[in-house]
Design an enzyme around this catalytic site. Structure first.
Site, PDB file in Angstrom:
ATOM      1  N   GLY A  88     -35.548  94.628 -22.035  1.00 11.53           N
ATOM      2  CA  GLY A  88     -34.665  95.001 -20.925  1.00 11.53           C
ATOM      3  C   GLY A  88     -33.430  94.130 -20.842  1.00 11.53           C
ATOM      4  O   GLY A  88     -32.317  94.618 -20.610  1.00 11.53           O
ATOM      5  N   CYS A  89     -33.605  92.839 -21.054  1.00 10.32           N
ATOM      6  CA  CYS A  89     -32.477  91.903 -20.977  1.00 10.32           C
ATOM      7  C   CYS A  89     -31.494  92.141 -22.116  1.00 10.32           C
ATOM      8  O   CYS A  89     -30.282  92.003 -21.944  1.00 10.32           O
ATOM      9  CB  CYS A  89     -32.989  90.464 -20.982  1.00 10.32           C
ATOM     10  SG  CYS A  89     -34.053  90.119 -19.567  1.00 10.32           S
ATOM     11  N   THR A  90     -32.013  92.518 -23.273  1.00 13.65           N
ATOM     12  CA  THR A  90     -31.144  92.826 -24.408  1.00 13.65           C
ATOM     13  C   THR A  90     -30.336  94.088 -24.132  1.00 13.65           C
ATOM     14  O   THR A  90     -29.130  94.126 -24.379  1.00 13.65           O
ATOM     15  CB  THR A  90     -31.979  92.972 -25.696  1.00 13.65           C
ATOM     16  OG1 THR A  90     -32.651  91.726 -25.946  1.00 13.65           O
ATOM     17  CG2 THR A  90     -31.112  93.336 -26.886  1.00 13.65           C
TER      18      THR A  90
END
Length: 191
Positions: A88-90
């Site tokens: 998700g952060c990527t």
């Protein structure tokens, strides 16, 4: 020695049931840790749109200090995210990266903040060619100041700060896909 096949199969069934119960309890335990870590029911500060953004100083991936008040006169995006190089952060970081020319054209400064170290940020930036700074909040002090602190990871939350240092918008529920364009749209609307 003859063993009773019925007794042996019964013991095997009990062992299988116990193993499955342990697996289930492990999943529940991990889920509990993650949800309590990123709890929205934090007793920390809760900021609101229209108030002054709390000032802070943090180091980026290269050890350079950034103080929010030194960016007065510019629009600033501060996005808190749980962990470098996770799915998700990527997606969120790459979405901002893909729209970054538009951020530059609108004179918007972007900072990503997590608990990760400067070294982890360097690797994340290099791996995904991120053109903006990632700040390390390893002691969780800024996450607490902004009401995003979790036990293991900060909550995913974004703040739009206007040229006067005021909070223009808070995204408490972030959809990682398309967030970069959403930020640009909302900064354009808030003129």
């Amino acid at each position: 020695m003859n063993s009773d096949p019925f007794l042996t199969s019964g013991v095997n069934q009990v062992i299988v049931i116990l193993v499955e119960m342990i697996k289930l309890l492990s999943k529940i335990f991990i889920f509990t840790i993650i949800t309590s870590s990123c709890s929205l029911f934090s007793d920390e500060v809760h900021l609101i749109e229209g108030q002054a953004a709390p000032n802070f100083t943090l180091q980026d991936q290269d050890g350079k200090e950034h103080t929010l008040s030194s960016y007065q006169g510019k629009k600033v995006v501060i996005y808190f995210y749980p962990k470098d190089d996770t799915p998700g952060c990527t997606k969120e970081a790459c979405g901002i990266r893909d729209a970054y020319d538009d951020f530059v054209n609108q004179d918007i400064v972007v900072f990503g903040i997590s608990y990760d170290s400067a070294e982890a940020h360097q690797g994340f930036i290099k791996k995904y060619n991120l053109p903006f700074n990632l700040l390390s909040d390893s002691d969780k002090s800024i996450s607490k100041l902004y009401g995003t602190a979790g036990t293991f990871f900060p909550m995913r939350k974004t703040f739009l700060i206007d040229e006067n240092g005021m909070i223009k918008k808070i995204y408490s529920k972030v959809s990682v896909v398309g967030h970069g364009h959403e930020i640009l749209r909302d900064f354009s609307i808030s003129k």
